[in-house]
Design a protein around this motif. Structure first.
Motif, PDB file in Angstrom:
ATOM      1  N   ASP A 277     -44.784 -28.407-167.044  1.00  0.00           N
ATOM      2  CA  ASP A 277     -45.059 -27.081-167.606  1.00  0.00           C
ATOM      3  C   ASP A 277     -44.082 -26.042-167.061  1.00  0.00           C
ATOM      4  N   ALA A 278     -43.776 -26.129-165.759  1.00  0.00           N
ATOM      5  CA  ALA A 278     -42.902 -25.149-165.114  1.00  0.00           C
ATOM      6  C   ALA A 278     -41.468 -25.253-165.614  1.00  0.00           C
ATOM      7  N   SER A 279     -41.089 -26.401-166.132  1.00  0.00           N
ATOM      8  CA  SER A 279     -39.708 -26.587-166.580  1.00  0.00           C
ATOM      9  C   SER A 279     -39.377 -25.716-167.783  1.00  0.00           C
ATOM     10  N   GLU A 280     -40.388 -25.335-168.559  1.00  0.00           N
ATOM     11  CA  GLU A 280     -40.151 -24.544-169.769  1.00  0.00           C
ATOM     12  C   GLU A 280     -39.474 -23.214-169.438  1.00  0.00           C
ATOM     13  N   ASN A 281     -39.902 -22.579-168.346  1.00  0.00           N
ATOM     14  CA  ASN A 281     -39.291 -21.319-167.925  1.00  0.00           C
ATOM     15  C   ASN A 281     -38.435 -21.478-166.675  1.00  0.00           C
TER      16      ASN A 281
END
Length: 519
Positions: A277-281
């Motif tokens: 999930d954190a990779s998106e931003n």
């Protein structure tokens, strides 16, 4: 002081994630005292400096794992509350970053003093909601408060540098700046220490925060947040959103471009999902995940010292710790002696509610956790292991499990590959140093290892060959606020504590300055 001497000193405690080497005499806590303390705990969400109910009006119950009874009902944050908390953190970021490092440090120092003054309140609250013996909870207060003191001193040491470029044509200015609004997700097993270990460096660095405490043990974070307010932390800098629906509440925050940092302590399974999930931003992430710590005892070890270290490394927090020794890898020539002495110590560990004077081992956090521990023990016994001591749940109320030692465990048994998170010590034997290394490294995890040997050269070799972020050499405890805590492989990313801890909340900016002597 050697471990064996510590073990025999009835007044000595080691404040490492709540480790208590031996339990000092304590009086029974009255029901009136418990009620008085619980009445002082905020039950709302802390958003922009105000305690408020959840937007939905929902609450959830917090139980005492030693009885199953409800302690308090607190506000149950949802997605709307999570976004309100991020709104507050984002709005406060610029002004908070401009507060001087000295003032940020002074706030942390005042918080350290307030937590220390209220040590008995924090210790009892942790015992009530998490179950650990009161004496051990006092150790966690000491350990947890130390992060406030340590980072109060580090706040003024986030140094940059100024230099002349190698060719002499420009000047190089490097400075450290706060990453920005941070989401901090803490586990249930160390309710105070895990909050202070994340909040303190974020405060020191100049970051605002949204703290999502564990729904099984949120009360300590509630009280800690109130103390941070009392210490002078401005509104919006620390926002607290306990919730029973973690993913639904924090998921939108992770996708919001205003969030710049995610710090998580918990299981590797959840950590993997959060990293995705954190990779998106492209968020800065710190991940302190699972462990499967080997505890290696060589033939030349001081067996009494090894047993003392094993007691600390295994029974810390009833074994519910990522740093707890999970596999005891013992040289075949000393395995019987080690098991016999270890069993004698384990058999003396009384299971009882943490507020009772005789309590040395509290309950596991819930029925699911106790059942998982027993499932692993049963599988090991079915695979040929024998129980030297213990091996079953404790009858009666609460989620207690007998302190257990399993001997004759064979390679490939589930209990050697899965994190136990309970007071169970499986023993497997080895013959050569190479075999010990192979067994110790035979795991996807790499958080901590423990090695007992009188041979310093061997100890150094083990440090170089073990795939682990931390090593206890002739010591059953390694954590310290002044040391970098963290692992390798699937035990996580980043470090908490030490000189490295504040760096997790800072980014490096380089400014190239034109040659002051040109034209």
């Amino acid at each position: 002081m050697p471990d064996a001497e510590l073990q025999n000193n009835p007044q000595t405690r080691i404040a490492d994630e709540g480790v208590t080497v031996s339990v000092a005499t304590q009086s029974t806590v009255t029901a009136e005292r418990e009620s008085e303390l619980l009445a002082s705990v905020p039950t709302g969400l802390l958003i922009n400096g105000e305690w408020r109910p959840a937007a939905s009006g929902k609450t959830f119950d917090v139980e005492d794992p030693s009885t199953g009874k409800v302690l308090l009902s607190i506000a149950d944050a949802g997605a709307e509350d999570g976004m309100a908390a991020l709104d507050a953190a984002a709005a406060a970021q610029d002004s908070w970053a401009k507060v001087s490092p000295r003032e940020r440090g002074e706030i942390l120092r005042r918080a350290f003093e307030l937590v220390t003054e209220r040590a008995e309140d924090f210790a009892l609250l942790m015992t009530l909601e998490m179950g650990k013996p009161l004496a051990e909870a006092r150790g966690e207060v000491t350990y947890g408060a130390e992060f406030l003191r340590w980072f109060s001193e580090e706040a003024v040491r986030a140094f940059g540098r100024y230099s002349v470029s190698p060719e002499g044509k420009t000047r190089l200015l490097v400075q450290k700046k706060p990453v920005g609004p941070s989401l901090l997700i803490t586990p249930w097993n160390f309710p105070l220490a895990m909050a202070t270990r994340k909040v303190a460096p974020a405060v020191a660095a100049g970051c605002t925060m949204v703290l999502k405490s564990a729904n099984l043990t949120p009360l300590t974070s509630q009280l800690f947040a109130a103390v941070m307010q009392e210490a002078g932390l401005p509104a919006g800098v620390l926002n607290v959103i306990p919730t029973s629906t973690a993913g639904a509440t924090t998921g939108p925050l992770i996708k919001d471009a205003r969030l710049r940092k995610l710090s998580f302590t918990g299981s590797t399974e959840v950590g993997r999902r959060l990293l995705t999930d954190a990779s998106e931003n492209v968020l800065r992430t710190s991940m302190e995940l699972g462990g499967n710590a080997p505890f290696v005892v060589f033939e030349d070890a001081d067996i009494d010292a090894a047993v003392a270290g094993a007691m600390i490394a295994k029974l810390r927090n009833m074994g519910e710790a990522c740093t707890a020794a999970n596999r005891f890898i013992v040289h075949e020539s000393v395995a019987d002696e080690f098991a016999e002495k270890f069993a004698a110590k384990m058999a003396d560990m009384t299971t009882a509610r943490g507020t009772e004077p005789e309590s040395k081992v509290g309950p596991l956090i819930d029925a699911k956790s106790r059942d998982k521990v027993h499932e692993l023990v049963s599988d090991a016994l079915a695979s040929g292991a024998t129980a030297v001591v213990g091996g079953a749940p404790v009858d009666g109320p609460g989620y207690f499990y007998q302190p257990t030692i399993l001997k004759g465990v064979t390679e490939g048994t589930r209990i050697l590959s899965e994190e136990i998170f309970g007071p169970v010590a499986p023993i497997i034997t080895f013959d050569t140093e190479d075999e010990a290394i192979r067994l110790a490294n035979n795991t996807e995890y790499g958080l901590v290892a423990y090695v007992f040997t009188r041979d310093l050269n061997r100890g150094i070799r083990m440090g170089e060959r073990l795939e682990t972020g931390m090593l206890g050499l002739n010591a059953g405890v390694v954590s310290n606020a002044a040391a970098p805590f963290g692992g390798v492989k699937q035990s996580g990313l980043g470090r908490e504590g030490g000189l490295e801890g504040i760096e997790e909340y800072l980014y490096t900016q380089y400014i190239g300055i034109a040659d002051p002597y040109a034209g």
